[in-house]
Design a protein around this motif. Structure first.
Motif, short mmCIF file in Angstrom:
data_model
loop_
_atom_site.label_atom_id
_atom_site.label_comp_id
_atom_site.label_asym_id
_atom_site.label_seq_id
_atom_site.Cartn_x
_atom_site.Cartn_y
_atom_site.Cartn_z
N SER A 46 -1.79 0.49 0.56
CA SER A 46 -2.28 1.81 0.19
C SER A 46 -1.43 2.87 0.87
CB SER A 46 -3.75 1.98 0.61
OG SER A 46 -4.57 1.01 -0.01
N TYR A 47 -1.13 3.93 0.12
CA TYR A 47 -0.31 5.02 0.65
C TYR A 47 -0.90 6.37 0.25
CZ TYR A 47 3.31 1.39 1.05
OH TYR A 47 4.02 0.25 1.35
N GLY A 48 -0.59 7.36 1.08
CA GLY A 48 -0.80 8.74 0.70
C GLY A 48 0.55 9.43 0.73
N TYR A 49 0.68 10.53 0.00
CA TYR A 49 1.95 11.24 0.02
C TYR A 49 1.72 12.75 -0.07
CZ TYR A 49 1.87 12.49 -4.96
OH TYR A 49 1.54 13.04 -6.16
N GLU A 50 2.69 13.49 0.40
CA GLU A 50 2.75 14.95 0.27
C GLU A 50 4.16 15.31 -0.19
OE1 GLU A 50 3.42 18.88 3.08
OE2 GLU A 50 2.86 16.97 4.00
N LEU A 51 4.26 16.14 -1.22
CA LEU A 51 5.54 16.69 -1.65
C LEU A 51 5.33 18.16 -1.96
CD1 LEU A 51 8.51 16.29 -2.29
CD2 LEU A 51 7.87 15.64 -4.62
N SER A 52 5.87 19.02 -1.09
CA SER A 52 5.61 20.47 -1.16
C SER A 52 6.91 21.22 -1.42
CB SER A 52 4.99 20.96 0.15
OG SER A 52 3.79 20.27 0.44
N PHE A 73 8.27 16.62 2.64
CA PHE A 73 7.99 15.34 2.00
C PHE A 73 7.47 14.36 3.05
CE2 PHE A 73 10.19 11.23 0.48
CZ PHE A 73 9.06 10.80 -0.20
N ALA A 74 6.35 13.73 2.75
CA ALA A 74 5.78 12.76 3.70
C ALA A 74 5.10 11.63 2.94
CB ALA A 74 4.77 13.45 4.61
N ILE A 75 5.18 10.44 3.51
CA ILE A 75 4.42 9.29 3.03
C ILE A 75 3.62 8.73 4.20
CG2 ILE A 75 4.53 6.93 2.16
CD1 ILE A 75 6.94 7.69 0.51
N SER A 76 2.32 8.59 3.99
CA SER A 76 1.44 7.96 4.97
C SER A 76 1.17 6.53 4.52
CB SER A 76 0.11 8.72 5.09
OG SER A 76 0.30 10.01 5.61
N PHE A 78 -1.08 3.86 4.81
CA PHE A 78 -2.43 3.65 5.30
C PHE A 78 -2.64 2.23 5.81
CE2 PHE A 78 -3.69 7.06 2.03
CZ PHE A 78 -3.50 8.07 2.95
N SER A 79 -1.88 1.29 5.28
CA SER A 79 -2.05 -0.10 5.70
C SER A 79 -1.56 -0.31 7.12
CB SER A 79 -1.31 -1.02 4.73
OG SER A 79 -1.80 -0.86 3.40
N SER A 80 -0.43 0.29 7.47
CA SER A 80 0.13 0.12 8.81
C SER A 80 -0.14 1.31 9.73
CB SER A 80 1.64 -0.10 8.71
OG SER A 80 2.28 1.07 8.21
N LYS A 81 -0.76 2.37 9.18
CA LYS A 81 -1.05 3.60 9.92
C LYS A 81 0.23 4.22 10.50
CE LYS A 81 -5.80 2.31 11.01
NZ LYS A 81 -6.84 2.14 12.06
N LYS A 82 1.23 4.34 9.63
CA LYS A 82 2.49 4.98 9.99
C LYS A 82 2.74 6.17 9.07
CE LYS A 82 3.70 1.94 13.16
NZ LYS A 82 3.81 2.29 14.60
N HIS A 83 3.27 7.25 9.66
CA HIS A 83 3.52 8.48 8.91
C HIS A 83 5.01 8.76 8.93
CE1 HIS A 83 2.38 12.26 7.10
NE2 HIS A 83 2.97 12.97 8.05
N HIS A 84 5.60 8.94 7.74
CA HIS A 84 7.04 9.13 7.61
C HIS A 84 7.29 10.49 6.94
CE1 HIS A 84 7.46 4.74 8.30
NE2 HIS A 84 6.35 4.69 7.57
N THR A 85 8.23 11.27 7.47
CA THR A 85 8.46 12.61 6.95
C THR A 85 9.94 12.88 6.72
OG1 THR A 85 8.69 13.70 9.11
CG2 THR A 85 6.46 13.44 8.25
N SER A 86 10.19 13.84 5.85
CA SER A 86 11.54 14.33 5.58
C SER A 86 11.42 15.77 5.09
CB SER A 86 12.23 13.45 4.53
OG SER A 86 13.54 13.91 4.28
N LEU A 176 7.67 3.97 -4.91
CA LEU A 176 8.00 4.66 -3.67
C LEU A 176 8.72 3.67 -2.76
CD1 LEU A 176 5.91 3.67 -1.20
CD2 LEU A 176 4.35 5.22 -2.36
N SER A 177 9.38 4.22 -1.75
CA SER A 177 10.13 3.39 -0.82
C SER A 177 9.92 3.91 0.59
CB SER A 177 11.62 3.41 -1.17
OG SER A 177 12.36 2.61 -0.27
N VAL A 178 9.59 3.00 1.50
CA VAL A 178 9.41 3.34 2.91
C VAL A 178 10.27 2.39 3.74
CG1 VAL A 178 7.77 3.51 4.82
CG2 VAL A 178 7.06 4.17 2.52
#
Length: 348
Positions: A46-52, A73-76, A78-86, A176-178
């Motif tokens: 499961s993931y969440g994302y933000e693109l503003s 730009f961010a992808i959360s 949820f499975s690993s509880k890691k937040h990635h941003t750009s 998506l890619s993380v």
């Protein structure tokens, strides 16, 4: 008649025309169009994302184009509880950024407006280890805030406003890619928010700069209802003002604009970012006519440090909510803007 009332009378309602108004508006100085969502992959993650997408205009002079186009730009995960941003910030020079009636782009970030109810968004970080490519399909039910799109942010100073609409429940599919690992999205729901303001930036206070701060949340419940709550402070010394919009499953829209209609209170202990040392209230109790939401983050570490683009640091991430009165649950996104790092003992 005081100056504030005179300025309010001069404000006009906005007659939206879609799909044209999904894009940016050259007559306005401050604008943002952003997407947040929850998605599920074929692997079960499961993931969440933000693109503003942001647009900042610094001059009305015709001889030069003083526009900047930051993107967050961010992808959360949820499975690993890691937040990635750009993030990025570009100008129109060299066609690195810009917009038409059908597209908004800045660097490796693109929004294609296919129709009133359909979008394609893509994002790729500079390092290429974080990306998404999503098709978003709406149900035709755009949610207009305020009175005919004019969303007042403060009853004490109604000249702080935006033209504002949302598009909840966008069906979401794509990839998506993380960290370079590609995931195929088999189900998902996204929320679009679009606001613009300051046609004449010298005549009204800025909505997004200075000492303004806010707590914003969007929620979609499991019965077809959509909510937006907005807790606004013009300065650090001003008490917050709270506004809300609710649309039920039948399409009836209710606006809460009067003091006391909504109570939005931070509860529990604050979470302190290990990176910026800023403390954020991540748990909220929201009381609205007929019900209440108890809101909690899916995980704490969803802070966005945008100092390299918009020079703002804020918390924005996926949350879940429960309403024990109406016996329902919801998912959404929470944004906390304007929280500052406390000074150290040696700072003055």
């Amino acid at each position: 008649m005081n100056k504030i009332k005179i300025l309010v009378l001069s404000l006009c309602f906005f007659h939206f025309s879609f799909p044209k108004d999904h894009s940016f508006h050259s007559d306005y100085g401050l604008e943002w169009c952003y997407f947040v969502g929850f998605v599920e992959s074929t692997s079960g993650n499961s993931y969440g994302y933000e693109l503003s997408f942001f647009r900042l205009k610094f001059s009305d002079a015709e001889e030069w184009n003083a526009e900047l186009f930051p993107v967050h730009f961010a992808i959360s995960d949820f499975s690993s509880k890691k937040h990635h941003t750009s993030q990025t910030i570009k100008r129109t020079i060299g066609d690195l950024a810009g917009y038409t009636d059908k597209t908004i782009y800045s660097g490796g970030y693109h929004l294609k407006i296919i129709s009133k109810d359909r979008f394609h968004i893509s994002a790729e970080s500079k390092s290429k280890d974080l990306s998404l490519d999503l098709e978003l399909i709406g149900n035709g039910k755009i949610l207009v805030h305020g009175k005919e799109g004019l969303s007042i942010k403060s009853n004490r100073n109604p000249n702080i406003f935006s033209y504002y609409y949302s598009y909840p429940r966008l069906k979401t599919l794509g990839t998506l890619s993380v960290n370079g690992k590609k995931e195929t999205i088999v189900s998902g729901s996204s929320w679009m928010d679009h606001e613009w303001s300051e046609k004449n930036a010298k005549s009204i206070p800025s909505l997004a700069t200075g000492n303004t701060s806010w707590d914003w949340i969007c929620l979609s419940d499991d019965f077809g209802g959509d909510y937006v709550f907005f807790r606004f402070r013009e300065s650090e010394t001003d008490p917050p003002e709270i506004f809300g919009t609710y649309r039920n499953s039948e399409g009836k829209v209710t606006s809460w604009t009067e003091p006391g209609q909504i109570q939005m209170e931070a509860i529990g202990t604050q979470w302190k970012s290990s990176k910026t040392k800023i403390e954020y209230p991540l748990h909220w109790k929201i009381q609205y006519p007929g019900g209440e939401w108890m809101v909690s983050p899916i995980f704490n570490e969803q802070e966005f440090d945008g100092t390299k683009s918009t020079r703002t640091i804020y918390w924005e991430g996926g949350v879940s909510a429960m309403d024990s009165i109406q016996k329902k649950s919801a998912k959404g996104y929470l944004e906390l803007k304007g929280y500052k790092k406390p000074k150290e003992w040696w700072e003055f």
